[in-house]
Design a protein around this motif. Structure first.
Motif, PDB file in Angstrom:
ATOM      1  N   VAL A  92      -2.097  -0.555  12.885  1.00 39.56           N
ATOM      2  CA  VAL A  92      -1.644  -1.527  12.705  1.00 39.56           C
ATOM      3  C   VAL A  92      -0.239  -1.443  12.223  1.00 39.56           C
ATOM      4  N   ALA A  93       0.252   0.277  11.927  1.00 40.72           N
ATOM      5  CA  ALA A  93       1.364   0.471  11.985  1.00 40.72           C
ATOM      6  C   ALA A  93       1.685   1.200  11.584  1.00 40.72           C
ATOM      7  N   GLY A  94       2.506   2.224  13.085  1.00 40.26           N
ATOM      8  CA  GLY A  94       2.881   2.909  12.621  1.00 40.26           C
ATOM      9  C   GLY A  94       4.822   3.667  12.546  1.00 40.26           C
ATOM     10  N   CYS A  95       4.853   4.618  11.800  1.00 40.41           N
ATOM     11  CA  CYS A  95       6.228   4.664  12.324  1.00 40.41           C
ATOM     12  C   CYS A  95       6.384   6.857  12.329  1.00 40.41           C
ATOM     13  N   ASP A  96       7.465   6.420  13.563  1.00 37.22           N
ATOM     14  CA  ASP A  96       7.685   8.786  13.716  1.00 37.22           C
ATOM     15  C   ASP A  96       8.653   9.189  12.543  1.00 37.22           C
ATOM     16  N   TRP A  97       9.006  10.214  13.431  1.00 39.14           N
ATOM     17  CA  TRP A  97       9.076  11.415  12.059  1.00 39.14           C
ATOM     18  C   TRP A  97      11.179  10.801  11.632  1.00 39.14           C
ATOM     19  N   ASN A  98      11.505  10.263  12.904  1.00 35.91           N
ATOM     20  CA  ASN A  98      13.396   9.498  11.787  1.00 35.91           C
ATOM     21  C   ASN A  98      13.185   8.206  11.511  1.00 35.91           C
ATOM     22  N   GLY A  99      11.776   7.775  11.322  1.00 32.14           N
ATOM     23  CA  GLY A  99      11.604   6.054  10.465  1.00 32.14           C
ATOM     24  C   GLY A  99      11.762   4.726  11.630  1.00 32.14           C
ATOM     25  N   ILE A 100      11.811   5.245  12.892  1.00 35.94           N
ATOM     26  CA  ILE A 100      11.297   3.777  13.958  1.00 35.94           C
ATOM     27  C   ILE A 100       9.925   3.635  13.220  1.00 35.94           C
ATOM     28  N   THR A 101       9.239   2.056  13.829  1.00 39.10           N
ATOM     29  CA  THR A 101       8.534   1.805  13.053  1.00 39.10           C
ATOM     30  C   THR A 101       8.082   0.974  14.607  1.00 39.10           C
ATOM     31  N   TYR A 102       6.584   1.101  14.550  1.00 39.74           N
ATOM     32  CA  TYR A 102       6.391   0.275  15.651  1.00 39.74           C
ATOM     33  C   TYR A 102       4.822  -0.597  15.427  1.00 39.74           C
ATOM     34  N   LEU A 108       1.160  -0.927   0.323  1.00 37.88           N
ATOM     35  CA  LEU A 108      -0.324  -0.164   0.161  1.00 37.88           C
ATOM     36  C   LEU A 108       0.795   1.322   0.294  1.00 37.88           C
ATOM     37  N   SER A 109       0.450   1.977  -1.134  1.00 37.98           N
ATOM     38  CA  SER A 109       0.664   3.599  -0.453  1.00 37.98           C
ATOM     39  C   SER A 109      -0.192   4.958  -0.100  1.00 37.98           C
ATOM     40  N   CYS A 110       0.690   5.172   0.316  1.00 36.82           N
ATOM     41  CA  CYS A 110      -0.129   6.243   1.048  1.00 36.82           C
ATOM     42  C   CYS A 110      -0.022   7.805   0.792  1.00 36.82           C
ATOM     43  N   ALA A 111      -0.259   8.529  -0.358  1.00 40.05           N
ATOM     44  CA  ALA A 111       0.674  10.101  -0.981  1.00 40.05           C
ATOM     45  C   ALA A 111       0.541  11.244  -0.522  1.00 40.05           C
ATOM     46  N   ILE A 137       6.298  -1.174   8.047  1.00 40.44           N
ATOM     47  CA  ILE A 137       5.805   0.193   7.082  1.00 40.44           C
ATOM     48  C   ILE A 137       6.999   0.787   7.325  1.00 40.44           C
ATOM     49  N   SER A 138       7.191   1.962   5.593  1.00 41.84           N
ATOM     50  CA  SER A 138       8.069   2.919   5.662  1.00 41.84           C
ATOM     51  C   SER A 138       8.273   4.114   5.205  1.00 41.84           C
ATOM     52  N   ARG A 139       8.421   5.138   5.337  1.00 40.98           N
ATOM     53  CA  ARG A 139       8.050   6.478   4.573  1.00 40.98           C
ATOM     54  C   ARG A 139       9.555   7.113   3.632  1.00 40.98           C
ATOM     55  N   ASP A 140       8.762   8.219   2.802  1.00 38.88           N
ATOM     56  CA  ASP A 140       9.516   8.650   2.110  1.00 38.88           C
ATOM     57  C   ASP A 140       9.395   9.998   2.206  1.00 38.88           C
ATOM     58  N   ASN A 141       9.928  10.912   2.933  1.00 31.93           N
ATOM     59  CA  ASN A 141       9.692  12.348   3.741  1.00 31.93           C
ATOM     60  C   ASN A 141       9.894  13.010   2.088  1.00 31.93           C
ATOM     61  N   THR A 142      11.059  12.482   1.274  1.00 32.83           N
ATOM     62  CA  THR A 142      11.215  13.312  -0.374  1.00 32.83           C
ATOM     63  C   THR A 142      10.260  13.211  -0.906  1.00 32.83           C
ATOM     64  N   LYS A 143       9.046  12.119  -0.335  1.00 37.08           N
ATOM     65  CA  LYS A 143       8.202  11.980  -1.670  1.00 37.08           C
ATOM     66  C   LYS A 143       6.619  12.423  -0.856  1.00 37.08           C
ATOM     67  N   SER A 144       7.132  12.539   0.449  1.00 36.65           N
ATOM     68  CA  SER A 144       5.609  12.645   0.665  1.00 36.65           C
ATOM     69  C   SER A 144       4.886  11.454   1.244  1.00 36.65           C
ATOM     70  N   THR A 145       5.442  10.580   1.332  1.00 36.31           N
ATOM     71  CA  THR A 145       4.411   9.374   0.764  1.00 36.31           C
ATOM     72  C   THR A 145       5.188   8.175   2.247  1.00 36.31           C
ATOM     73  N   VAL A 146       3.989   7.455   3.450  1.00 38.31           N
ATOM     74  CA  VAL A 146       4.187   6.147   3.192  1.00 38.31           C
ATOM     75  C   VAL A 146       3.955   4.674   2.775  1.00 38.31           C
ATOM     76  N   TYR A 147       4.507   3.697   3.042  1.00 33.42           N
ATOM     77  CA  TYR A 147       4.506   2.792   2.663  1.00 33.42           C
ATOM     78  C   TYR A 147       3.697   1.772   3.403  1.00 33.42           C
ATOM     79  N   LEU A 148       3.131   0.388   3.401  1.00 33.72           N
ATOM     80  CA  LEU A 148       2.869  -0.618   3.846  1.00 33.72           C
ATOM     81  C   LEU A 148       2.686  -2.131   3.818  1.00 33.72           C
ATOM     82  N   ARG A 149       4.341  -2.457   3.746  1.00 33.67           N
ATOM     83  CA  ARG A 149       3.885  -4.023   2.991  1.00 33.67           C
ATOM     84  C   ARG A 149       3.714  -4.607   3.802  1.00 33.67           C
ATOM     85  N   MET A 150       2.959  -5.751   3.070  1.00 33.21           N
ATOM     86  CA  MET A 150       2.369  -7.386   3.555  1.00 33.21           C
ATOM     87  C   MET A 150       2.659  -8.369   3.222  1.00 33.21           C
TER      88      MET A 150
END
Length: 127
Positions: free
Chosen positions: A48-58, A20-23, A69-82
Protein backbone atom coordinates in the motif's frame (compact mmCIF):
# COMPACT_ATOMS: atom_id res chain seq x y z
CA UNK A 1 11.63 -9.40 21.14
CA UNK A 2 10.55 -7.27 18.22
CA UNK A 3 6.91 -6.25 18.15
CA UNK A 4 4.84 -4.16 15.77
CA UNK A 5 1.43 -3.25 17.14
CA UNK A 6 -1.17 -1.67 14.87
CA UNK A 7 -4.18 0.32 15.95
CA UNK A 8 -6.80 2.56 14.42
CA UNK A 9 -8.78 0.23 12.18
CA UNK A 10 -12.54 0.05 12.17
CA UNK A 11 -15.73 0.52 10.22
CA UNK A 12 -16.21 3.69 8.19
CA UNK A 13 -18.59 4.85 5.49
CA UNK A 14 -17.42 5.44 1.97
CA UNK A 15 -15.75 8.82 1.70
CA UNK A 16 -14.61 8.71 5.30
CA UNK A 17 -11.16 8.70 6.86
CA UNK A 18 -9.11 6.62 9.26
CA UNK A 19 -5.62 6.86 10.66
CA UNK A 20 -3.68 3.72 11.39
CA UNK A 21 -0.75 3.67 13.79
CA UNK A 22 2.00 1.13 14.21
CA UNK A 23 4.24 1.21 17.26
CA UNK A 24 7.51 -0.70 17.09
CA UNK A 25 9.48 -2.03 20.03
CA UNK A 26 12.40 -4.32 20.63
CA UNK A 27 14.58 -2.88 17.90
CA UNK A 28 15.48 0.47 16.39
CA UNK A 29 14.02 0.89 12.90
CA UNK A 30 15.05 4.47 12.29
CA UNK A 31 17.44 3.51 9.48
CA UNK A 32 15.17 0.90 7.90
CA UNK A 33 12.19 1.23 5.59
CA UNK A 34 8.74 0.59 6.94
CA UNK A 35 5.57 -0.09 5.06
CA UNK A 36 1.89 -0.86 5.08
CA UNK A 37 0.33 -3.79 3.28
CA UNK A 38 -3.24 -4.97 3.03
CA UNK A 39 -4.93 -8.26 2.35
CA UNK A 40 -8.55 -8.67 1.30
CA UNK A 41 -10.34 -12.04 1.52
CA UNK A 42 -9.20 -14.38 -1.23
CA UNK A 43 -6.47 -12.02 -2.40
CA UNK A 44 -2.75 -11.81 -1.94
CA UNK A 45 -1.14 -9.38 0.45
CA UNK A 46 -0.37 -6.20 -1.47
CA UNK A 47 1.84 -3.19 -0.94
CA UNK A 48 0.00 0.00 0.00
CA UNK A 49 2.64 2.50 1.06
CA UNK A 50 6.23 2.65 2.24
CA UNK A 51 8.52 5.15 3.86
CA UNK A 52 12.29 5.09 3.76
CA UNK A 53 14.57 6.03 6.65
CA UNK A 54 14.64 9.66 5.51
CA UNK A 55 10.87 10.07 5.21
CA UNK A 56 10.60 9.66 1.44
CA UNK A 57 7.33 7.98 0.62
CA UNK A 58 6.06 5.54 -2.00
CA UNK A 59 2.50 4.49 -2.81
CA UNK A 60 0.55 1.93 -4.73
CA UNK A 61 -1.23 3.64 -7.60
CA UNK A 62 -4.79 3.18 -6.33
CA UNK A 63 -4.09 5.01 -3.07
CA UNK A 64 -1.99 7.90 -4.39
CA UNK A 65 -3.53 11.21 -3.38
CA UNK A 66 -5.76 9.55 -0.78
CA UNK A 67 -3.34 7.85 1.64
CA UNK A 68 -0.37 9.38 3.44
CA UNK A 69 2.33 7.43 5.21
CA UNK A 70 4.55 9.08 7.76
CA UNK A 71 6.92 8.07 10.51
CA UNK A 72 8.09 9.49 13.80
CA UNK A 73 11.42 7.88 14.62
CA UNK A 74 11.47 9.48 18.07
CA UNK A 75 8.38 7.44 18.88
CA UNK A 76 9.27 4.41 16.76
CA UNK A 77 5.88 4.78 15.14
CA UNK A 78 4.63 4.78 11.56
CA UNK A 79 1.23 6.11 10.52
CA UNK A 80 -1.11 5.67 7.60
CA UNK A 81 -3.66 8.39 7.06
CA UNK A 82 -6.43 7.18 4.76
CA UNK A 83 -8.86 9.64 3.20
CA UNK A 84 -11.68 9.22 0.67
CA UNK A 85 -12.02 5.58 1.56
CA UNK A 86 -14.07 3.34 -0.70
CA UNK A 87 -15.32 -0.24 -0.33
CA UNK A 88 -12.37 -1.54 -2.39
CA UNK A 89 -10.10 -0.45 0.47
CA UNK A 90 -11.69 -3.01 2.79
CA UNK A 91 -8.98 -5.36 4.02
CA UNK A 92 -6.78 -6.30 6.93
CA UNK A 93 -3.96 -3.78 7.04
CA UNK A 94 -0.50 -4.86 8.19
CA UNK A 95 2.44 -2.79 9.31
CA UNK A 96 5.86 -4.12 8.32
CA UNK A 97 9.49 -3.27 8.94
CA UNK A 98 12.55 -4.31 7.02
CA UNK A 99 15.60 -5.83 8.61
CA UNK A 100 19.28 -6.31 7.90
CA UNK A 101 20.20 -5.67 4.30
CA UNK A 102 17.70 -2.86 3.79
CA UNK A 103 19.20 -0.11 5.90
CA UNK A 104 19.14 3.25 4.11
CA UNK A 105 17.29 1.75 1.16
CA UNK A 106 13.92 2.48 -0.41
CA UNK A 107 11.06 0.36 0.92
CA UNK A 108 10.47 -2.97 -0.80
CA UNK A 109 7.12 -3.40 -2.51
CA UNK A 110 6.82 -7.13 -1.86
CA UNK A 111 6.27 -8.87 1.47
CA UNK A 112 9.57 -10.72 1.07
CA UNK A 113 11.42 -7.50 1.77
CA UNK A 114 10.12 -7.27 5.32
CA UNK A 115 11.23 -9.27 8.33
CA UNK A 116 8.82 -7.98 10.93
CA UNK A 117 5.03 -7.79 10.82
CA UNK A 118 2.22 -6.58 12.99
CA UNK A 119 -0.85 -8.64 13.75
CA UNK A 120 -3.06 -6.68 11.38
CA UNK A 121 -6.00 -4.37 11.86
CA UNK A 122 -9.31 -4.66 10.05
CA UNK A 123 -10.53 -1.76 7.93
CA UNK A 124 -14.08 -2.06 6.61
CA UNK A 125 -15.58 0.57 4.32
CA UNK A 126 -19.33 0.42 3.82
CA UNK A 127 -21.01 1.75 0.70
Amino acid sequence: QVQLVESGGGLVQAGGSLRLSCAASGRTFSTYPMGWFRQAPGKEREFVAGCDWNGITYYEDSVKGRFTISRDNTKSTVYLRMNSLNPEDTAVYYCAASGDGYAFRRPPVTPMGYDYWGQGTQVTVSS
